[in-house]
Write an enzyme that holds these catalytic residues in place. Sequence first.
Site, PDB file in Angstrom:
ATOM      1  N   ASN A 105     -31.546 -23.650 -43.445  1.00  0.00           N
ATOM      2  CA  ASN A 105     -30.981 -24.286 -44.703  1.00  0.00           C
ATOM      3  C   ASN A 105     -30.427 -25.281 -44.428  1.00  0.00           C
ATOM      4  O   ASN A 105     -29.674 -25.623 -43.351  1.00  0.00           O
ATOM      5  CB  ASN A 105     -30.319 -23.017 -45.473  1.00  0.00           C
ATOM      6  CG  ASN A 105     -28.714 -23.306 -45.138  1.00  0.00           C
ATOM      7  OD1 ASN A 105     -28.108 -24.083 -45.825  1.00  0.00           O
ATOM      8  ND2 ASN A 105     -28.052 -22.721 -44.209  1.00  0.00           N
ATOM      9  N   PHE A 109     -23.399 -27.468 -49.008  1.00  0.00           N
ATOM     10  CA  PHE A 109     -22.054 -27.224 -49.861  1.00  0.00           C
ATOM     11  C   PHE A 109     -22.395 -27.432 -51.112  1.00  0.00           C
ATOM     12  O   PHE A 109     -21.654 -28.018 -52.120  1.00  0.00           O
ATOM     13  CB  PHE A 109     -20.916 -27.798 -49.441  1.00  0.00           C
ATOM     14  CG  PHE A 109     -20.169 -27.299 -48.333  1.00  0.00           C
ATOM     15  CD1 PHE A 109     -20.592 -26.127 -47.608  1.00  0.00           C
ATOM     16  CD2 PHE A 109     -19.233 -27.939 -47.471  1.00  0.00           C
ATOM     17  CE1 PHE A 109     -20.035 -25.762 -46.400  1.00  0.00           C
ATOM     18  CE2 PHE A 109     -18.433 -27.590 -46.422  1.00  0.00           C
ATOM     19  CZ  PHE A 109     -19.018 -26.329 -45.853  1.00  0.00           C
ATOM     20  N   ASN A 158     -14.393 -18.638 -49.063  1.00  0.00           N
ATOM     21  CA  ASN A 158     -14.438 -19.757 -48.021  1.00  0.00           C
ATOM     22  C   ASN A 158     -14.462 -21.078 -48.628  1.00  0.00           C
ATOM     23  O   ASN A 158     -14.999 -21.473 -49.547  1.00  0.00           O
ATOM     24  CB  ASN A 158     -16.023 -19.314 -47.592  1.00  0.00           C
ATOM     25  CG  ASN A 158     -16.379 -20.319 -46.413  1.00  0.00           C
ATOM     26  OD1 ASN A 158     -16.424 -21.564 -46.562  1.00  0.00           O
ATOM     27  ND2 ASN A 158     -16.778 -19.633 -45.389  1.00  0.00           N
ATOM     28  N   VAL A 190     -15.315 -25.205 -41.128  1.00  0.00           N
ATOM     29  CA  VAL A 190     -15.484 -26.649 -40.180  1.00  0.00           C
ATOM     30  C   VAL A 190     -16.737 -26.757 -39.606  1.00  0.00           C
ATOM     31  O   VAL A 190     -17.027 -27.247 -38.618  1.00  0.00           O
ATOM     32  CB  VAL A 190     -14.483 -26.854 -39.615  1.00  0.00           C
ATOM     33  CG1 VAL A 190     -13.183 -27.096 -40.281  1.00  0.00           C
ATOM     34  CG2 VAL A 190     -13.966 -25.547 -38.490  1.00  0.00           C
ATOM     35  N   SER A 192     -20.292 -25.845 -40.884  1.00  0.00           N
ATOM     36  CA  SER A 192     -21.558 -26.074 -41.476  1.00  0.00           C
ATOM     37  C   SER A 192     -22.170 -27.336 -40.745  1.00  0.00           C
ATOM     38  O   SER A 192     -21.585 -28.291 -40.788  1.00  0.00           O
ATOM     39  CB  SER A 192     -21.618 -26.278 -42.864  1.00  0.00           C
ATOM     40  OG  SER A 192     -22.895 -26.759 -43.526  1.00  0.00           O
ATOM     41  N   ASN A 194     -24.339 -28.976 -42.136  1.00  0.00           N
ATOM     42  CA  ASN A 194     -25.037 -29.709 -43.329  1.00  0.00           C
ATOM     43  C   ASN A 194     -24.433 -30.611 -44.166  1.00  0.00           C
ATOM     44  O   ASN A 194     -24.727 -31.335 -45.066  1.00  0.00           O
ATOM     45  CB  ASN A 194     -25.697 -28.819 -44.335  1.00  0.00           C
ATOM     46  CG  ASN A 194     -26.960 -28.101 -43.531  1.00  0.00           C
ATOM     47  OD1 ASN A 194     -27.637 -28.409 -42.793  1.00  0.00           O
ATOM     48  ND2 ASN A 194     -26.711 -26.713 -43.687  1.00  0.00           N
ATOM     49  N   THR A 195     -22.834 -30.946 -43.613  1.00  0.00           N
ATOM     50  CA  THR A 195     -22.030 -32.069 -44.204  1.00  0.00           C
ATOM     51  C   THR A 195     -21.889 -32.891 -43.071  1.00  0.00           C
ATOM     52  O   THR A 195     -21.318 -32.443 -41.877  1.00  0.00           O
ATOM     53  CB  THR A 195     -20.845 -31.215 -44.656  1.00  0.00           C
ATOM     54  OG1 THR A 195     -21.209 -30.505 -45.936  1.00  0.00           O
ATOM     55  CG2 THR A 195     -19.826 -32.209 -45.348  1.00  0.00           C
ATOM     56  N   LYS A 234     -14.054 -20.782 -39.488  1.00  0.00           N
ATOM     57  CA  LYS A 234     -15.359 -20.316 -39.133  1.00  0.00           C
ATOM     58  C   LYS A 234     -15.754 -21.341 -38.483  1.00  0.00           C
ATOM     59  O   LYS A 234     -15.703 -22.567 -38.728  1.00  0.00           O
ATOM     60  CB  LYS A 234     -16.330 -20.372 -40.364  1.00  0.00           C
ATOM     61  CG  LYS A 234     -17.656 -19.890 -40.350  1.00  0.00           C
ATOM     62  CD  LYS A 234     -18.274 -19.501 -41.608  1.00  0.00           C
ATOM     63  CE  LYS A 234     -19.682 -18.744 -41.228  1.00  0.00           C
ATOM     64  NZ  LYS A 234     -20.363 -18.336 -42.641  1.00  0.00           N
ATOM     65  N   ASN A 263     -21.271 -19.525 -37.544  1.00  0.00           N
ATOM     66  CA  ASN A 263     -22.075 -20.215 -38.575  1.00  0.00           C
ATOM     67  C   ASN A 263     -23.531 -20.263 -38.085  1.00  0.00           C
ATOM     68  O   ASN A 263     -23.888 -19.676 -37.222  1.00  0.00           O
ATOM     69  CB  ASN A 263     -21.449 -21.650 -38.989  1.00  0.00           C
ATOM     70  CG  ASN A 263     -21.729 -22.041 -40.601  1.00  0.00           C
ATOM     71  OD1 ASN A 263     -23.008 -21.777 -41.001  1.00  0.00           O
ATOM     72  ND2 ASN A 263     -20.655 -22.412 -41.011  1.00  0.00           N
ATOM     73  N   THR A 337     -28.784 -13.350 -43.929  1.00  0.00           N
ATOM     74  CA  THR A 337     -30.254 -13.246 -43.791  1.00  0.00           C
ATOM     75  C   THR A 337     -30.845 -11.889 -43.693  1.00  0.00           C
ATOM     76  O   THR A 337     -31.591 -11.704 -44.438  1.00  0.00           O
ATOM     77  CB  THR A 337     -30.616 -14.139 -42.525  1.00  0.00           C
ATOM     78  OG1 THR A 337     -30.306 -15.747 -42.553  1.00  0.00           O
ATOM     79  CG2 THR A 337     -31.989 -14.171 -42.298  1.00  0.00           C
TER      80      THR A 337
END
Length: 375
Positions: A105, A109, A158, A190, A192, A194-195, A234, A263, A337
């Site tokens: 994915n 966010f 979160n 802090v 992910s 994807n940011t 996380k 993560n 998942t």
Amino acid sequence: MLVQWMKQLSDAEFAHKLAVLAAARGWVPREKRPDPSILGLEVWGRKFSNPIGLAAGFDKNAEAIDGLLGLGFGFVEVGSVTPVPQEGNPKPRIFRLRQEGAIINRCGFNSEGIVAVAKRLGAQHGKRKLDETSSASSTSNNDVKHGGKAGPGILGVNLGKNKTSEDAAADYVQGVHSLSQYSDYLVINVSSPNTPGLRMLQGRKQLKDLVKKVQAARDEMQWGEEGPPPLLVKIAPDLSKEDLEDIAAVALALRLDGLIISNTTISRPDSVKKSPVAEETGGLSGKPLLNLSTNILKEMFILTRGKIPLIGCGGVFSGEDAYKKVRAGATLVQLYTGFAYGGPALIPRIKAELAECLERDGFKSISEAVGADYR
């Protein structure tokens, strides 16, 4: 019409939205069987009927907490929640790797924002308080009461930062001010992938400065007898030994309440490289993450000397998987998942299998098994 419907169901994000809607509307069966007593435990002064939780990312906007807890989870973590609403990354952004039991994915966010989530949590909190008041007369004072602000289960919130924000700490502080009153624990996300720039906040100095500001914001608020909610961080599974040492040092020095490990990963293990979607950018979750995340969990348990509660997350599809996390140092275990592929029936099965593992190895409680491989 039917063909169009089937095409929509084959879209991972549409299927996810449908699942959240089903849980929110109560269209899923509730688990009525009590949890095995061997799975009960207390963490941060809160009683969990079992250690199996739903990770953040599924119920991003706190729409389906009651329905999800009703499936038998011991706790549910909502979010990540950003201060300002944002769409996230362009679609498609969720890709299934069915044969590998994995998902990639790059949602970024996507969130309705703090105001919408606070309003929803506030309404749910008020309803639960009313229900508790009306049922208090029929409850014995000797009964062991599990749960927290989400009623029968524990609720985690979160917190994330907006993509365009230049002050990450201010975003997390805003989340604390608006949402901590409704949560049993808070998470600073802090990790992910994807940011842009988010994972840089895991550096020793950056993390120390961030956690101190967020802790201060939480501690300045007015709290009753139960005190403020615990604060967790996380982290990513793609960290070097030096990175882990830095995080452990910060966690111990600032008396962080817990860590979530981990993560999604930006790596692509050999087991997924042949998949047609393996080259899609984003975080990989599911079965290929089990060993990587569990090894990071083990390292962090050793580095923190078992002094900080750890939540093991990544690749849990069975009770045996959850048991590996516990023996490696996890006090609590999360999945996402596995739930996406296994559905509601997976939760009672994992709990039953986990109880069997504990009894097989002679443990009298889940707490006895935490970190058993490294103590």
